[in-house]
Design a protein around this motif. Structure first.
Motif, PDB file in Angstrom:
ATOM      1  N   LEU A 243      -2.388  -4.598  -3.936  1.00  0.00           N
ATOM      2  CA  LEU A 243      -2.427  -4.538  -2.473  1.00  0.00           C
ATOM      3  C   LEU A 243      -3.328  -3.354  -2.099  1.00  0.00           C
ATOM      4  O   LEU A 243      -3.055  -2.224  -2.508  1.00  0.00           O
ATOM      5  CB  LEU A 243      -1.010  -4.342  -1.920  1.00  0.00           C
ATOM      6  CG  LEU A 243      -0.843  -4.524  -0.413  1.00  0.00           C
ATOM      7  CD1 LEU A 243       0.589  -4.908  -0.080  1.00  0.00           C
ATOM      8  CD2 LEU A 243      -1.227  -3.306   0.387  1.00  0.00           C
ATOM      9  N   ILE A 244      -4.398  -3.616  -1.367  1.00  0.00           N
ATOM     10  CA  ILE A 244      -5.357  -2.538  -1.120  1.00  0.00           C
ATOM     11  C   ILE A 244      -5.361  -2.020   0.315  1.00  0.00           C
ATOM     12  O   ILE A 244      -5.883  -0.942   0.596  1.00  0.00           O
ATOM     13  CB  ILE A 244      -6.790  -2.937  -1.552  1.00  0.00           C
ATOM     14  CG1 ILE A 244      -7.224  -4.217  -0.843  1.00  0.00           C
ATOM     15  CG2 ILE A 244      -6.871  -3.095  -3.058  1.00  0.00           C
ATOM     16  CD1 ILE A 244      -8.683  -4.599  -1.113  1.00  0.00           C
ATOM     17  N   GLY A 245      -4.762  -2.793   1.247  1.00  0.00           N
ATOM     18  CA  GLY A 245      -4.751  -2.298   2.618  1.00  0.00           C
ATOM     19  C   GLY A 245      -3.926  -3.202   3.518  1.00  0.00           C
ATOM     20  O   GLY A 245      -3.438  -4.248   3.105  1.00  0.00           O
ATOM     21  N   SER A 246      -3.782  -2.775   4.773  1.00  0.00           N
ATOM     22  CA  SER A 246      -2.973  -3.546   5.725  1.00  0.00           C
ATOM     23  C   SER A 246      -3.287  -3.095   7.146  1.00  0.00           C
ATOM     24  O   SER A 246      -3.973  -2.096   7.349  1.00  0.00           O
ATOM     25  CB  SER A 246      -1.482  -3.351   5.443  1.00  0.00           C
ATOM     26  OG  SER A 246      -1.121  -1.997   5.719  1.00  0.00           O
ATOM     27  N   GLY A 247      -2.739  -3.842   8.102  1.00  0.00           N
ATOM     28  CA  GLY A 247      -2.924  -3.441   9.489  1.00  0.00           C
ATOM     29  C   GLY A 247      -1.959  -4.185  10.389  1.00  0.00           C
ATOM     30  O   GLY A 247      -1.397  -5.210   9.994  1.00  0.00           O
ATOM     31  N   VAL A 248      -1.788  -3.659  11.593  1.00  0.00           N
ATOM     32  CA  VAL A 248      -0.906  -4.311  12.571  1.00  0.00           C
ATOM     33  C   VAL A 248      -1.740  -5.332  13.355  1.00  0.00           C
ATOM     34  O   VAL A 248      -2.807  -5.005  13.878  1.00  0.00           O
ATOM     35  CB  VAL A 248      -0.301  -3.284  13.558  1.00  0.00           C
ATOM     36  CG1 VAL A 248       0.607  -3.990  14.567  1.00  0.00           C
ATOM     37  CG2 VAL A 248       0.473  -2.222  12.800  1.00  0.00           C
ATOM     38  N   ILE A 249      -1.262  -6.571  13.402  1.00  0.00           N
ATOM     39  CA  ILE A 249      -1.987  -7.617  14.108  1.00  0.00           C
ATOM     40  C   ILE A 249      -1.970  -7.336  15.603  1.00  0.00           C
ATOM     41  O   ILE A 249      -0.903  -7.102  16.181  1.00  0.00           O
ATOM     42  CB  ILE A 249      -1.328  -8.994  13.817  1.00  0.00           C
ATOM     43  CG1 ILE A 249      -1.368  -9.285  12.307  1.00  0.00           C
ATOM     44  CG2 ILE A 249      -2.006 -10.106  14.613  1.00  0.00           C
ATOM     45  CD1 ILE A 249      -0.512 -10.462  11.868  1.00  0.00           C
ATOM     46  N   SER A 250      -3.172  -7.309  16.220  1.00  0.00           N
ATOM     47  CA  SER A 250      -3.184  -6.971  17.651  1.00  0.00           C
ATOM     48  C   SER A 250      -3.550  -8.177  18.508  1.00  0.00           C
ATOM     49  O   SER A 250      -3.708  -9.259  18.003  1.00  0.00           O
ATOM     50  CB  SER A 250      -4.133  -5.792  17.907  1.00  0.00           C
ATOM     51  OG  SER A 250      -5.427  -6.124  17.507  1.00  0.00           O
TER      52      SER A 250
END
Length: 395
Positions: A388-395
């Motif tokens: 797992l290399i990254g993530s973000g909050v869906i906007s």
């Protein structure tokens, strides 16, 4: 002997994690986090913190390790519960488990552990950590757990290099049945204990009642949007560049009450989330109704019949710059760069082929196939294979 503080939750996973560390020669201390005081919204006797802390204490005693409880309910309320209310109010659906790991277990709890002289903090997560060297620097990798059925790397998708450097995941190489077997052999009180469900450390919570503490019920209408609605049958415009196409693909549909028919009433649009089927209490349709959108300003819930309803599907999503997080900071994209990844938009979803596009104000994630119920406020996590290399909050 390196000192490890294990977050003993009173479950089987953290119990076995503590045992394995002790076997590996670490000095192990068990610490139970108390994060909640209000039992009025938890569902009767399901995993109240008192039983859990007793189980954790019995396990520590059995393993012969020191044990104590820390009360983090103030920080939990501030960083998790208040955030949740705030997000629901805006019509978004937060993921408290991901936040709890970032803000509580691997931040507040980790700081307490380090103050107690710990070299590492360990948890019972089904994931693994690896290290590689790059330009003479040690880089930490977050890998999926060996048990694909239980892999929990998604819940740790917001961890930083700093947090990973001090973390251990002793059961990441094991499957759940193996963990239970070890616990049974050791005759641990948690060996057959059911996996906890619901909010991280609170137990099963009745969400509407929990939210009603802050968000007052207010009656609104449930509208069914038919598949024949013209919004689903528009011709795709031609785009002059990729950015235009990505904007189009990730655009949120906008519905009016006049686009469909009123089929029922609800007690507050902010209690509902995209893709939800339960709790609508509307009968008489050929196929079950699913929430395809909520409008908290007008207090309207839009629904569609069946899992395949076009209102549920989208090919792309957007994450604003301040919500983009790279576990592997060395792989972060610059504006104009793209990257092929596998991504998921919820826990336990199969990884999906996707491409990341870094633009001025954030990042687009474009999927090969349309995805059901892309939900604002949830986390998208991207992988290279099992890392797992990254993530973000869906906007």
């Amino acid at each position: 002997m390196k000192r490890v503080i294990v977050g003993l939750s009173g479950g089987v996973d953290s119990s076995v994690a503590a045992y394995l560390l002790k076997e590996q020669g670490y000095e192990v201390i068990g610490l139970f986090m108390k994060n909640w005081h209000d039992d009025s919204v938890t569902i009767s006797n399901e995993c109240p913190w008192l039983d859990d802390s007793n189980d954790a204490m019995i396990v520590a005693d059995k393993l012969g390790i020191p044990f104590q409880t820390v009360d983090l309910s103030e920080q939990y309320k501030e960083r998790i519960v208040d955030y949740m209310f705030h997000e629901y109010e805006k019509g978004r659906t937060p993921n408290p488990d991901v936040l709890c790991n970032r803000e509580i277990k691997f931040d507040v709890f980790m700081k307490i552990a380090l103050e107690l002289g710990a070299d590492y903090v360990a948890t019972g997560h089904y994931c693994r950590k690896a290290t590689l060297e790059k330009d003479g620097k040690e880089i930490y990798q977050l890998l999926a757990g060996v048990d694909t059925n239980k892999d929990q790397s998604y819940f740790l998708c917001q961890l930083s290099q700093e947090q990973l450097s001090k973390s251990l995941f002793p059961i990441g190489e094991l499957t759940k049945p193996q963990v239970r077997e070890i616990a049974a052999k050791l005759d641990l009180v948690t060996a057959d204990k059911k996996d906890s469900q619901g909010l991280c450390f609170i137990g099963k919570v009745r969400l509407p009642e929990f939210l009603q503490q802050q968000l007052k019920p207010k009656e609104g209408v449930i509208v069914e949007i038919p598949e024949s609605n013209q919004a689903f049958h528009k011709e795709t415009p031609s785009f002059s560049n990729k950015l235009e196409e990505l904007e189009y693909l990730s655009e949120k549909a906008s519905y009016q009450v006049a686009d469909g028919k009123v089929v029922g009433k609800h007690q507050g649009a902010h209690y509902f989330t995209k893709g939800q089927r339960k709790g609508l209490a509307v009968g008489g349709t050929a196929e079950p109704l699913f929430v395809i959108d909520t409008n908290v300003d007008d207090n309207v819930i839009y629904t569609g019949q069946g899992k395949q309803h076009p209102g549920l599907y989208k090919r792309a999503l957007f994450v604003s710059n301040e919500e983009v997080h790279w576990v592997r900071e060395d792989l972060a994209l610059q504006v104009g760069e793209t990257m092929k990844v596998q991504a998921r938009i919820r826990y336990r979803q199969e990884l999906q082929n996707a491409t990341l596009y870094q633009v001025e104000n954030g990042m687009y994630v474009e999927f090969e196939k349309p995805q059901s119920a892309i939900t604002e406020g949830q986390f998208v996590a991207w992988h290279h294979g099992e890392e797992l290399i990254g993530s973000g909050v869906i906007s």
